[in-house]
Design a protein around this motif. Structure first.
Motif, PDB file in Angstrom:
ATOM      1  N   UNK A  33       0.843  -1.200   0.000  1.00  0.00           N
ATOM      2  CA  UNK A  33       0.000   0.000   0.000  1.00  0.00           C
ATOM      3  C   UNK A  33       0.874   1.245   0.000  1.00  0.00           C
ATOM      4  N   UNK A  35       0.304   5.286   1.284  1.00  0.00           N
ATOM      5  CA  UNK A  35      -0.530   6.279   1.957  1.00  0.00           C
ATOM      6  C   UNK A  35       0.187   7.619   1.950  1.00  0.00           C
ATOM      7  N   UNK A  37       0.108  11.165   4.472  1.00  0.00           N
ATOM      8  CA  UNK A  37      -0.383  11.665   5.756  1.00  0.00           C
ATOM      9  C   UNK A  37      -0.144  13.163   5.832  1.00  0.00           C
ATOM     10  N   UNK A  40      -3.834  16.455  10.570  1.00  0.00           N
ATOM     11  CA  UNK A  40      -5.269  16.442  10.782  1.00  0.00           C
ATOM     12  C   UNK A  40      -6.065  15.596   9.808  1.00  0.00           C
ATOM     13  N   UNK A  41      -5.378  14.940   8.882  1.00  0.00           N
ATOM     14  CA  UNK A  41      -6.098  14.167   7.852  1.00  0.00           C
ATOM     15  C   UNK A  41      -5.909  12.673   8.002  1.00  0.00           C
ATOM     16  N   UNK A  42      -5.153  12.248   8.951  1.00  0.00           N
ATOM     17  CA  UNK A  42      -4.936  10.816   9.090  1.00  0.00           C
ATOM     18  C   UNK A  42      -4.153  10.251   7.918  1.00  0.00           C
ATOM     19  N   UNK A  43      -4.329   8.970   7.676  1.00  0.00           N
ATOM     20  CA  UNK A  43      -3.651   8.270   6.584  1.00  0.00           C
ATOM     21  C   UNK A  43      -4.653   8.066   5.453  1.00  0.00           C
ATOM     22  N   UNK A  45      -5.306   6.487   1.672  1.00  0.00           N
ATOM     23  CA  UNK A  45      -4.794   5.488   0.748  1.00  0.00           C
ATOM     24  C   UNK A  45      -4.704   6.050  -0.662  1.00  0.00           C
ATOM     25  N   UNK A  48      -3.021   0.717  -3.937  1.00  0.00           N
ATOM     26  CA  UNK A  48      -2.626  -0.509  -3.291  1.00  0.00           C
ATOM     27  C   UNK A  48      -2.492  -1.613  -4.322  1.00  0.00           C
ATOM     28  N   UNK A  50      -2.955  -5.750  -4.271  1.00  0.00           N
ATOM     29  CA  UNK A  50      -3.353  -6.919  -3.484  1.00  0.00           C
ATOM     30  C   UNK A  50      -2.445  -8.113  -3.744  1.00  0.00           C
ATOM     31  N   UNK A  57      -6.738   1.738  -7.380  1.00  0.00           N
ATOM     32  CA  UNK A  57      -6.770   3.075  -6.823  1.00  0.00           C
ATOM     33  C   UNK A  57      -7.359   3.056  -5.414  1.00  0.00           C
ATOM     34  N   UNK A  59      -8.188   6.177  -2.130  1.00  0.00           N
ATOM     35  CA  UNK A  59      -9.021   7.376  -1.974  1.00  0.00           C
ATOM     36  C   UNK A  59      -8.515   8.575  -2.778  1.00  0.00           C
ATOM     37  N   UNK A  90       3.849   7.032   3.346  1.00  0.00           N
ATOM     38  CA  UNK A  90       4.149   5.764   3.992  1.00  0.00           C
ATOM     39  C   UNK A  90       3.798   4.615   3.066  1.00  0.00           C
TER      40      UNK A  90
ATOM     41  N   UNK B  43       3.242   4.508  11.826  1.00  0.00           N
ATOM     42  CA  UNK B  43       2.208   3.782  12.589  1.00  0.00           C
ATOM     43  C   UNK B  43       2.668   2.361  12.889  1.00  0.00           C
ATOM     44  N   UNK B  87      -5.017   5.484  15.813  1.00  0.00           N
ATOM     45  CA  UNK B  87      -5.894   5.412  14.648  1.00  0.00           C
ATOM     46  C   UNK B  87      -6.689   4.114  14.674  1.00  0.00           C
ATOM     47  N   UNK B  94      -9.073  -6.234   0.833  1.00  0.00           N
ATOM     48  CA  UNK B  94      -7.651  -5.887   0.712  1.00  0.00           C
ATOM     49  C   UNK B  94      -7.357  -4.409   0.884  1.00  0.00           C
ATOM     50  N   UNK B  95      -8.369  -3.609   1.137  1.00  0.00           N
ATOM     51  CA  UNK B  95      -8.132  -2.190   1.431  1.00  0.00           C
ATOM     52  C   UNK B  95      -8.269  -1.951   2.920  1.00  0.00           C
ATOM     53  N   UNK B  96      -7.489  -1.013   3.423  1.00  0.00           N
ATOM     54  CA  UNK B  96      -7.592  -0.616   4.821  1.00  0.00           C
ATOM     55  C   UNK B  96      -7.811   0.883   4.855  1.00  0.00           C
ATOM     56  N   UNK B  97      -8.893   1.302   5.490  1.00  0.00           N
ATOM     57  CA  UNK B  97      -9.241   2.720   5.576  1.00  0.00           C
ATOM     58  C   UNK B  97      -9.071   3.174   7.021  1.00  0.00           C
ATOM     59  N   UNK B  98      -8.358   4.279   7.208  1.00  0.00           N
ATOM     60  CA  UNK B  98      -8.039   4.777   8.542  1.00  0.00           C
ATOM     61  C   UNK B  98      -8.921   5.947   8.945  1.00  0.00           C
ATOM     62  N   UNK B  99      -9.198   6.047  10.235  1.00  0.00           N
ATOM     63  CA  UNK B  99      -9.780   7.252  10.787  1.00  0.00           C
ATOM     64  C   UNK B  99      -8.734   8.349  10.825  1.00  0.00           C
ATOM     65  N   UNK B 100      -9.141   9.564  11.221  1.00  0.00           N
ATOM     66  CA  UNK B 100      -8.224  10.700  11.212  1.00  0.00           C
ATOM     67  C   UNK B 100      -7.314  10.726  12.434  1.00  0.00           C
ATOM     68  N   UNK B 101      -7.564   9.863  13.382  1.00  0.00           N
ATOM     69  CA  UNK B 101      -6.660   9.742  14.516  1.00  0.00           C
ATOM     70  C   UNK B 101      -7.073  10.543  15.730  1.00  0.00           C
TER      71      UNK B 101
END
Lengths: 112, 108
Positions: A33, A35, A37, A40-43, A45, A48, A50, A57, A59, A90, B43, B87, B94-101
């Protein structure tokens, strides 16, 4: 066993320049993957892969391309860098299914 | 689509217990994960809940309730080194979606 490695650690680009961020893992993981960062926006994507030979694709894929060179390596390319791409990038990998992700140390990119 | 909500900041006292909540809206997922990130670092994985209920790993516990679309991370016996961002993340296809923390501040 180095885990997930990324190069470079830091990079400064001018608007319009191109570059490739490299990522490699030695854990025989299937999925990899990318990412970004931002504060304030987190991680978020970007792309990726598989499995070897496939990419999808996430986000925020616009402005980026990826290559899954082999099972170990997954690169991220910025064809024409923009200031909005200033971020920390990352790379991560999982064996499969996504339960546990292992992250690289990150690449800090500044686009002027 | 998928979205996860968690508080942006939480403050607690050293030695105390703190709970960080995560609510999600998703059409289906395999499990809920938690990651810790110290300033300037990457992370690192803390825990994963595939099933409803509580998972315990040392001072950290994580809980999932699919019926309530809710999970939390519980940190006990807080130490100064627990000051970090946490987080939650959901995995699906196969996708991992994260919160904003959630930024955890610990007071001495």
């Amino acid at each position: 066993n180095a885990g997930v490695t990324q190069t470079p650690k830091f990079q400064v680009l001018k608007t319009g320049q191109s570059m490739t961020l490299q990522c490699a893992q030695d854990m025989n993981h299937n999925s990899m993957y990318w990412y970004r960062q931002d504060p304030g926006m987190g991680l978020r994507l970007i792309y990726y892969s598989a499995s070897e030979g496939t990419t999808d694709k996430g986000e925020v894929p616009n402005g980026y391309n990826v290559s899954r060179l082999n099972k170990r390596e997954f690169s991220l390319r910025l064809e024409s860098a923009a200031p909005s791409q200033t971020s920390v990038y990352f790379c991560a990998s999982t064996l499969g299914g996504g339960e546990t992700q292992y992250f690289g140390p990150g690449t800090r990119l500044l686009v002027l | 689509g998928q979205s996860l909500e968690q508080p942006s900041e939480v403050t607690a006292v050293e030695g105390a217990i703190v709970q960080i909540n995560c609510t999600y809206q998703t059409s289906g997922f395999y499990g809920l994960s938690w990651y810790q990130q110290h300033d300037g670092g990457a992370p690192t994985f803390l825990s994963y809940n595939a099933l409803d209920g509580l998972e315990e790993t040392g001072r950290f516990s994580s809980f999932l309730s699919r019926s309530d679309s809710y999970g939390y991370l519980l940190l006990q016996e807080l130490q100064m080194k627990d000051s970090a961002s946490y987080f939650c993340a959901v995995s699906r296809d196969d996708k991992i979606i994260f919160g904003k923390g959630t930024r955890l501040h610990i007071l001495p």
